[in-house]
Design an enzyme around this catalytic site. Structure first.
Site, mmCIF file in Angstrom:
data_model
loop_
_atom_site.group_PDB
_atom_site.id
_atom_site.type_symbol
_atom_site.label_atom_id
_atom_site.label_comp_id
_atom_site.label_asym_id
_atom_site.label_seq_id
_atom_site.Cartn_x
_atom_site.Cartn_y
_atom_site.Cartn_z
ATOM 1 N N GLU A 10 14.120 17.311 -27.044
ATOM 2 C CA GLU A 10 12.803 17.281 -26.404
ATOM 3 C C GLU A 10 12.072 18.614 -26.522
ATOM 4 O O GLU A 10 10.883 18.662 -26.834
ATOM 5 C CB GLU A 10 12.927 16.870 -24.931
ATOM 6 C CG GLU A 10 13.239 15.393 -24.706
ATOM 7 C CD GLU A 10 14.699 15.037 -24.936
ATOM 8 O OE1 GLU A 10 15.525 15.952 -25.127
ATOM 9 O OE2 GLU A 10 15.018 13.828 -24.939
ATOM 10 N N HIS A 60 15.793 7.818 -14.230
ATOM 11 C CA HIS A 60 14.803 7.158 -15.094
ATOM 12 C C HIS A 60 13.597 6.659 -14.312
ATOM 13 O O HIS A 60 12.832 5.851 -14.820
ATOM 14 C CB HIS A 60 15.425 5.957 -15.817
ATOM 15 C CG HIS A 60 16.298 6.327 -16.964
ATOM 16 N ND1 HIS A 60 17.521 6.932 -16.801
ATOM 17 C CD2 HIS A 60 16.129 6.190 -18.305
ATOM 18 C CE1 HIS A 60 18.073 7.127 -17.997
ATOM 19 N NE2 HIS A 60 17.249 6.694 -18.920
#
Ligand SMILES: Cc1ncc(C[n+]2csc(CCOP(=O)(O)OP(=O)(O)O)c2C)c(N)n1
Ligand SMILES: [Mg+2]
Lengths: 348, 326
Positions: free
Chosen positions: B59, B128
């Site tokens: 990322e 999440h």
């Protein structure tokens, strides 16, 4: 006096140029320390004394269109990339005439004309940027090279590894230059890495990588030219581990408890400036008056730069909120405060 | 035209790629997989692997590379699977994208768009499900968008790509399947202003993103009780459009802020503070807030639902706001 590895200097003028470049950095850094001690410059200050051969050698291999990404120890890189000493010092003074209008300071020098992309004070933070600059060149079909300087301390960061992998995976035109000066602040390389052969790590990503004597400016230049040529001709990313040493403290706040004085003096015998000087003198290529002329020129450049900085104007507080967002195209330079930004940021 | 939020988003990407060859999409599984939420499904076949660029699980690396590519003249759209994983790229977003223009004294702007999914409601557990867009809205130098409607899913991306500075787009995971009608010629929309999406007059319900549908549902039910609400879709969390909020409150004198983020130190707190600063004398009741309860979002359906803003909680807050003053 010891000499550089390449005993034969074929081009005397060029050697003199490299010597001058290193002396320019040395004198600028010495001046920074002096100005810091006089409280003209504040913040963190990291000087490059001892490591000049690295930037001096690598910059020789670059074209004006190439891009450079560096760290907080970047005064020398900026100078040798073409940012004027005056604009650099004025920046450290916090003046409007500084290369970043006083927003960046010592650790954040930028220059669009020189394609100098900082000045990054997050260890390893510049590596992904360099990968992206190279990606843009690749996608646009430009034959430019991006050079990324970073210390060996960055090798422990995830961003280093992510960047190595991306650059190699996508075969991007980037040259990584690891300035291995053996210490990350007070942490010796052997105390932070299980594998201390840094070029080997890069090679593990299928990147052509090798170590270079970073005190020998001729060796650095030769390696950089070889690497830059390979990158430019589509050979994918390359990696140089430049073995060097910083002669001074990490920053102005470092009492240097972590290394022996004798270690420093031993390395100072391989001062990149005196090494090249010695080689040239031994070959009769550096007459006394040539050296005197060179140092006089550099001293004049640096004192003019100090004068420029001294005579600058403090960046105006009325423009404090400028450059948070881009000026609107029609604003003619008007300040554009962020829609929700208050004035809280005013206290530095 | 009948479409979904996901398809509208995809149409926006396709349109941008066709109109500007500098635009490319980069992220984990955006290509061969078709996008982790299937937003980019089919685009690889259409535009090829250079411009629909699959990345490794890095990322920080690929967000930073997007920033570098933006500096190098491209117009990257970087997709991060969810806001939760964007935390691994925080360094690049906050220390580079948001600061380079300023640190360089105006020399280097960063025209990047970073898209990511946000929010809870799908029993995905705490790693999440979080809504961290309010955090990002704290950062000067960024523009934060939260498209809640089909028109915004279709129209915000192009405008974001015209912005010379970094724009983050937060797509609530529960919205992708929302279906509805969209004008055939729907195109770019502004990314500055909040929208009053329902006109009432009795109180102002302020929300954005994933909670807009439930706030609209609550507003319809409240209307049946005789409580008519303005509903404001903030659309842009930074810079906040205070004018639209204050304008509504000047008429309704009551406000309820609904935010899936946690209450403490949140965008809802910011909005409530601004209402107090700017519209204090217009208020007939304390500002109410409906936020997620202060707990990592749990897995079990009943626990998750209990933690999140609900139609019921919005209605209760609205009734309290209206009832406080006769
Ligand atoms: C991400 C991050 N962690 C820690 C620091 C604090 N820090 C500043 S310089 C430095 C040492 C870096 O050493 P190295 O990369 O070898 O570069 P050198 O200073 O030797 O040139 C550290 C730990 C930082 N700036 N950024
Ligand atoms: Mg080091």
């Amino acid at each position: 006096m010891s000499t550089v590895r390449n005993q034969v200097i074929r081009d005397q003028d060029h050697a003199l140029h490299l010597l001058r470049q290193m002396v320019r950095v040395r004198r600028l850094e010495e001046k920074c320390i002096e100005l810091y001690s006089a409280a003209k410059i504040r913040g963190f200050l990291h000087v490059y004394i001892g490591e000049e051969a690295v930037a001096a050698g690598v910059m020789e291999a670059l074209e004006p269109d190439d891009a450079v990404v560096a760290t907080y120890r970047e005064h020398g890189h900026a100078l040798l990339r073409g940012v004027s000493a005056g604009a650099i010092l004025a920046e450290m003074y916090g003046h409007a005439e500084g290369c970043c209008r006083g927003r960046g300071g010592s650790m954040h020098l930028f220059d669009a004309d020189a394609r100098f992309y900082g000045g990054n004070a997050i260890v390893a933070g510049g590596l992904p940027l360099a990968v992206g600059l190279a990606l843009a060149d690749r996608m646009a079909g430009r034959r430019r090279v991006t050079v990324c300087f970073f210390g060996e301390g960055a090798v422990a960061e995830g961003e280093f590894h992510e960047s190595m992998n991306l650059a190699a995976l996508w075969q991007l035109p980037v040259l990584f230059c690891c300035e291995n000066n053996l210490y990350a602040m007070g942490t010796a390389l052997g105390r932070s890495e299980s594998q201390t052969d840094i070029a080997l790590k890069a090679a593990g990503y299928e990147i052509s990588a090798w170590a270079v004597d970073g005190m020998d400016v001729l060796a650095v230049e030769e390696a950089a030219r070889r690497a830059v040529d390979a990158v430019r001709s589509g050979g994918g990313p390359h990696f140089l581990e430049l073995r060097t040493y910083r002669f001074r403290a990490h920053s102005m706040f470092d009492p240097e408890l972590y290394r022996e004085k004798t270690e420093v003096t031993r390395w100072m015998e391989r001062d990149p400036i005196t090494l090249l000087q010695g080689t040239m003198q031994a070959a009769g290529q550096l007459p006394e008056d040539t050296w005197a002329g060179l140092t006089a020129d550099v001293d004049a450049e640096i004192s003019a730069a100090v004068g420029f900085a001294e005579n600058g104007t403090p960046a105006p507080v009325s423009e404090l909120l400028r450059f948070v967002y881009s000026d609107p195209p029609d604003a003619g330079g008007a300040a554009t405060p962020g829609g929700s930004a208050g004035k809280e940021g005013a206290a530095g | 035209m009948k479409t979904t939020y996901r398809e509208a988003m995809r149409a926006a990407l396709r349109d941008a790629m066709q109109r500007d060859e500098r635009v490319f999409l980069m992220g984990e599984d955006v290509g061969s997989y078709g996008g982790s939420f299937a937003v980019s499904l089919g685009l690889l076949e259409e535009f090829g692997p250079e411009r629909i660029r699959d990345t490794p699980l890095s990322e920080s690396g690929f967000v930073g590379a997007g920033i570098g590519a933006a500096l190098g003249g491209m117009r990257p759209v970087v997709e991060i699977m969810t806001v939760n994983f964007s935390l691994l790229a925080l360094d690049q977003i906050i220390n580079n994208a948001a600061t380079l223009l300023h640190m360089s004294g105006g020399q280097f702007n960063v025209p990047i768009v970073i898209r990511m999914t946000t929010g809870a409601g799908r029993q995905l557990g705490a790693q999440h499900s979080h809504s961290l867009e309010g955090w990002y809205a704290h950062i000067p130098g960024l523009r934060i968008l939260a498209p809640a409607t089909l028109a915004d899913a279709r129209g915000m991306l192009w405008t974001a790509l015209q912005d010379p500075d970094p724009v983050l787009i937060f797509e609530h995971g529960s919205l992708y399947n929302v279906a509805g009608e969209l004008d055939d010629d729907a195109g770019a929309v502004d990314i500055d202003k909040a929208a009053v999406v329902r006109h009432g007059g009795g109180l102002t319900l302020i929300t954005y993103g994933g909670t807009l549908p439930l706030v609209l549902e609550a507003a319809a039910l409240l209307a049946a009780e005789g409580i008519e609400a303005d509903v404001i879709d903030l659309r842009t969390l930074r810079p906040l459009d205070g004018q639209t909020i204050m304008h509504s409150i000047a008429r309704t004198h009551r406000a309820v802020v609904v935010d899936e983020g946690w209450r403490s130190g949140s965008i809802s707190a910011e909005i409530a503070a601004r209402i107090c600063e700017q519209a204090f004398f217009d208020l007939d009741a304390p500002v109410e807030r409906v936020c997620s309860l202060e707990v990592p979002v749990p897995y079990a359906k009943h626990l998750e639902q209990a933690a999140l803003p609900s139609v019921e909680r919005v209605m209760t807050a609205a009734r309290r706001a209206v009832g406080t003053h006769g």
